[in-house]
Design a protein around this motif. Structure first.
Motif, PDB file in Angstrom:
ATOM      1  N   CYS A 150      -9.712 -70.219 -50.925  1.00 23.26           N
ATOM      2  CA  CYS A 150      -9.553 -71.527 -50.293  1.00 23.26           C
ATOM      3  C   CYS A 150      -8.362 -72.246 -50.921  1.00 23.26           C
ATOM      4  O   CYS A 150      -8.214 -72.253 -52.152  1.00 23.26           O
ATOM      5  CB  CYS A 150     -10.832 -72.354 -50.449  1.00 23.26           C
ATOM      6  N   HIS A 189     -19.976 -73.784 -48.155  1.00 24.28           N
ATOM      7  CA  HIS A 189     -18.607 -74.174 -47.868  1.00 24.28           C
ATOM      8  C   HIS A 189     -18.084 -73.357 -46.701  1.00 24.28           C
ATOM      9  O   HIS A 189     -18.554 -72.245 -46.432  1.00 24.28           O
ATOM     10  CB  HIS A 189     -17.736 -73.975 -49.115  1.00 24.28           C
ATOM     11  N   ILE A 190     -17.096 -73.898 -45.997  1.00 25.17           N
ATOM     12  CA  ILE A 190     -16.579 -73.214 -44.814  1.00 25.17           C
ATOM     13  C   ILE A 190     -15.836 -71.933 -45.164  1.00 25.17           C
ATOM     14  O   ILE A 190     -15.544 -71.121 -44.278  1.00 25.17           O
ATOM     15  CB  ILE A 190     -15.641 -74.153 -44.034  1.00 25.17           C
ATOM     16  N   SER A 191     -15.546 -71.696 -46.441  1.00 23.71           N
ATOM     17  CA  SER A 191     -14.850 -70.464 -46.837  1.00 23.71           C
ATOM     18  C   SER A 191     -15.807 -69.307 -47.092  1.00 23.71           C
ATOM     19  O   SER A 191     -15.351 -68.214 -47.415  1.00 23.71           O
ATOM     20  CB  SER A 191     -14.022 -70.725 -48.100  1.00 23.71           C
ATOM     21  N   PRO A 202      -7.852 -73.692 -41.117  1.00 25.18           N
ATOM     22  CA  PRO A 202      -8.928 -74.534 -41.653  1.00 25.18           C
ATOM     23  C   PRO A 202      -9.071 -74.455 -43.169  1.00 25.18           C
ATOM     24  O   PRO A 202      -9.771 -75.283 -43.752  1.00 25.18           O
ATOM     25  CB  PRO A 202     -10.172 -73.984 -40.956  1.00 25.18           C
ATOM     26  N   LEU A 203      -8.438 -73.486 -43.821  1.00 26.74           N
ATOM     27  CA  LEU A 203      -8.577 -73.322 -45.263  1.00 26.74           C
ATOM     28  C   LEU A 203      -7.272 -73.585 -46.009  1.00 26.74           C
ATOM     29  O   LEU A 203      -7.201 -73.309 -47.209  1.00 26.74           O
ATOM     30  CB  LEU A 203      -9.077 -71.905 -45.587  1.00 26.74           C
ATOM     31  N   LEU A 233     -15.313 -66.577 -39.697  1.00 28.06           N
ATOM     32  CA  LEU A 233     -14.123 -67.281 -40.176  1.00 28.06           C
ATOM     33  C   LEU A 233     -13.222 -67.673 -39.014  1.00 28.06           C
ATOM     34  O   LEU A 233     -12.627 -68.761 -39.010  1.00 28.06           O
ATOM     35  CB  LEU A 233     -13.374 -66.399 -41.173  1.00 28.06           C
ATOM     36  N   GLU A 234     -13.107 -66.806 -38.015  1.00 29.89           N
ATOM     37  CA  GLU A 234     -12.249 -67.111 -36.874  1.00 29.89           C
ATOM     38  C   GLU A 234     -12.860 -68.177 -35.977  1.00 29.89           C
ATOM     39  O   GLU A 234     -12.142 -68.847 -35.224  1.00 29.89           O
ATOM     40  CB  GLU A 234     -11.998 -65.835 -36.072  1.00 29.89           C
ATOM     41  N   HIS A 289     -18.471 -66.660 -45.660  1.00 34.11           N
ATOM     42  CA  HIS A 289     -18.901 -66.052 -44.402  1.00 34.11           C
ATOM     43  C   HIS A 289     -19.376 -64.633 -44.662  1.00 34.11           C
ATOM     44  O   HIS A 289     -19.063 -64.028 -45.698  1.00 34.11           O
ATOM     45  CB  HIS A 289     -17.757 -66.045 -43.370  1.00 34.11           C
ATOM     46  N   LEU A 347     -13.989 -70.931 -36.890  1.00 31.09           N
ATOM     47  CA  LEU A 347     -13.632 -72.261 -37.381  1.00 31.09           C
ATOM     48  C   LEU A 347     -12.508 -72.879 -36.565  1.00 31.09           C
ATOM     49  O   LEU A 347     -12.332 -74.101 -36.548  1.00 31.09           O
ATOM     50  CB  LEU A 347     -13.225 -72.181 -38.864  1.00 31.09           C
ATOM     51  N   VAL A 348     -11.728 -72.031 -35.902  1.00 31.49           N
ATOM     52  CA  VAL A 348     -10.616 -72.496 -35.071  1.00 31.49           C
ATOM     53  C   VAL A 348     -10.768 -71.845 -33.700  1.00 31.49           C
ATOM     54  O   VAL A 348     -11.112 -70.660 -33.604  1.00 31.49           O
ATOM     55  CB  VAL A 348      -9.249 -72.128 -35.683  1.00 31.49           C
TER      56      VAL A 348
END
Length: 670
Positions: A115, A52-54, A77-78, A62-63, A56, A65-66
């Protein structure tokens, strides 16, 4: 109205056509999916489950993602748009750091950030309407991708994965596994090297409740002390038949066989099939032949084993209960290290152990030994104890007393060679002396201890004395009620043998065990009750040591000792009587029991002297003093508590006088 009805009917007809087309497409895709499934069954899948994108490992991930470097407003994004509105980059970066990155659950280097996306079902409102409910913040499991709301629940969930042997590597298809062949439960092996010995470990080796092959890295000191004691016994006579009664991974027995070679005949036992299989594989990993089995190495290692040639040692591996094998066969050296207390195996250990053999007992039930569970202590060890400043030595003497009683039931006595109590374990090493006379001598050293609960003065109780009249303190006369309690029965004899410890130090130097050398040096000084550090571990420092009527051969005694000395047998007749008289005359040189903590008996409002300085002051006052490994602030001395406090008070400086002297010195400088 008629036109509206016709339009509705046409719309419904179109929806039916679309549904039928969808069913037809699904039917057409079904054979293709079945064929794909068949292909996937035929070929193992190499794809990994996407995280999942949460989840890391670093904040930069995490940064990423944007695109924070760009201009304009950006969304988190979360978080959904209704929870966190789009903002500029500096505010979004602060939001990601403070909310998502800091509120996390970590597992094997992976951070599961919190998240707020609608990944879970809506939490219904108070009225029961789910549509008007709200989304719940949650975490995504890195192993099974399940969503859990509470952080504590996620931690418990991950612990269950670990207990089952399920880790993130087994789901992600990671290629970092140590072995290509999977373990019985599907997880990869892990290689650990200690003292030149390689062992395979399962990912759940740190959870003894769920793992048969339990391995504790914090017990390295214990394993090295046991190894040195066996090396000393191997110098006296060989070959030795030694037993590692609780093999687990087999690392202790493998270290014995790999470093002592032909001097020992090692037997490793365990009741678990998984452990026995793991021990045999670890033997192959260290080029050690398993006695009684012709099981060859795995896979591509077969050719390599032929190149290696003859195995360096032989180890016998047996699937048998520890009590059973100790009843069936005699041994020269037995090591007991169960999970918890070892009292259930002491009777079997003394059953067939050979004369002048050694039994080492490791107890890890620190809850009952260190006075945290007095009812369990009374049930296992038959002793009544309370929490004291010298609780670690109290635990060591309690274990020795239990060992002495078990030996006496088999008409055997003991001589304590070593007793160590650290944070995680209590280790006791004793030499077995056969005969009812030796058993009676050992039983006489089991006495009650009188302990003052007010000042913590203590003394072993002698027969025919009243409790309050035994203590040298005057607390029972100056305070109302009873201040003294009886503890025990405990071992009142010595805890160390200086000659044995010196030879252990020599073995530690010989086998490059740098970790335990400071500890052994402290034990030698403690056994002699001296602060001198002149410890030479060369051959010039070792001489023949007399232990309970036995002349033990050391490194220097090759040509000087006679054939009777080299055999290691007990002296008889007049010569043995002279040795016993010598031991009785040297009884006064034994280290005093127990120790005092300098912090426990410090005076309020006074600055104590440094510990080394205080030891020097006690020596100048005519007392025997030494440091102790039981407590870094403890002082072992033959002085009473009143004498101890008088010397401490004499050389303590009031706090206000120190401040006054400092101010006067400052004024003079100005």
């Amino acid at each position: 109205m008629a036109e509206l009805k016709e339009a509705d009917a046409a719309q419904l007809h179109q929806e039916d056509v679309d549904i039928k087309r969808g069913d037809g497409d699904q039917a057409a895709e079904q054979p293709a999916k079945s064929e794909a499934a068949a292909d996937s069954d035929a070929k193992p899948s190499t794809t990994t489950i996407e995280r999942h994108i949460s989840i890391h490992t670093k904040l930069e991930g995490l940064e990423m993602l944007v695109e924070l470097s760009g201009a304009g407003r950006k969304s988190c994004p979360l978080c959904p748009e209704e929870k966190f509105k789009a903002c500029y980059s500096h505010k979004l970066r602060r939001h990601l750091q403070n909310l998502h990155w800091k509120v996390y659950v970590e597992f094997e280097g992976q951070r599961m950030c919190i998240c707020h996306l609608p990944c879970r079902n809506l939490k219904p409102s108070l009225s029961g309407d789910q549509a008007s409910g709200r989304h719940v913040a949650h975490y995504h499991c890195v192993v099974c991708s399940v969503t859990i709301a509470r952080k504590t629940d996620m931690v418990s969930h991950l612990k269950r994965h670990v207990n089952k042997g399920e880790t993130e590597a087994s789901y992600s298809g990671s290629s970092d596994a140590t072995f290509e062949e999977p373990a019985p439960s599907g997880q990869a092996y892990e290689i650990m090297k200690e003292l030149g010995t390689n062992v395979q470990l399962l990912p759940n080796h740190t959870t003894p409740q769920k793992s048969d092959t339990y391995f504790n890295r914090k017990m390295k000191t214990n394993r090295q002390l046991v190894f040195c004691s066996l090396a000393v016994l191997a110098e006296e006579r060989n070959p030795l038949e030694c037993l590692d009664a609780f093999g687990a991974t087999g690392i202790m027995g493998l270290q014995w066989a790999k470093h002592l070679r032909n001097a020992v005949k090692v037997t490793i036992t365990d009741i678990s099939d998984t452990c026995v299989k793991m021990i045999k594989e670890n033997c192959e990993l260290n080029n050690i032949r398993v006695d009684g089995g012709s099981r060859g190495p795995r896979g591509p290692d077969v050719a390599g084993s032929e190149v290696k040639g003859v195995p360096i040692a032989t180890v016998e591996v047996a699937k048998m209960d520890a009590n059973v094998i100790m009843h069936l066969r005699p041994f020269d050296y037995i090591h007991l290290d169960p999970y918890g207390t070892a009292v259930n195996y002491l009777d079997a250990a003394f059953r067939n152990v050979r004369n002048l053999g050694i039994i080492s007992v490791t107890s890890t039930d620190t809850g009952s030994l260190y006075s945290k569970s007095p009812n369990v202590t009374l049930r296992h060890y038959g002793c009544h104890i309370v929490r004291t400043e010298y609780y670690k030595e109290l635990a060591a003497r309690m274990v020795i007393a239990t060992v002495a009683r078990a030996a006496a039931r088999c008409n055997k006595g003991i001589e304590v060679l070593l007793a160590v109590a650290l944070e995680h374990f209590v280790l006791v090493v004793v030499r077995v002396l056969r005969g009812p006379t030796q058993a009676d001598e050992s039983a006489k050293k089991l006495r009650k201890l009188v302990h003052c609960q007010w000042c913590e003065e203590r003394v072993f109780l002698k027969l025919g004395n009243m409790v309050d009249d035994t203590l040298p303190c005057n607390c029972h006369g100056s305070l109302p009620g009873k201040t003294a309690v009886q503890l025990g029965p405990l071992w009142c004899g010595g805890l160390f043998n200086t000659g044995f410890l010196r030879r252990m130090l020599s073995a530690a130097v010989q086998h490059s065990m740098d970790d335990i050398q400071p500890l052994v040096k402290t034990l030698i000084c403690e056994s002699e009750c001296t602060t001198l550090k002149s410890l030479v571990h060369g051959a010039s420092a070792l001489t023949n040591q007399v232990e309970c009527g036995v002349v033990i051969k050391t490194l220097q005694s090759g040509d000087e000792s006679g054939p009777a000395d080299q055999s290691g047998k007990r002296k008889t007749g007049e010569e043995s009587g002279n040795v016993v008289k010598k031991l009785k005359s040297d009884a006064s040189l034994e280290h005093p029991p127990f120790y005092y903590s300098i912090h426990r008996h410090s005076i309020r409002g006074m600055n104590m002297p440094k510990l080394n300085k205080f030891l020097q002051y006690l020596t100048e006052a005519g007392f025997r003093v030494s440091r102790t490994h039981f407590d870094p602030t403890g002082v072992r001395t033959d002085a009473t508590l009143e004498q101890f406090k008088s010397v401490l008070t004499k050389y303590s400086v009031p706090t206000y006088s120190t401040a006054t002297q400092t101010s006067v010195t400052t004024e003079k400088t100005v």
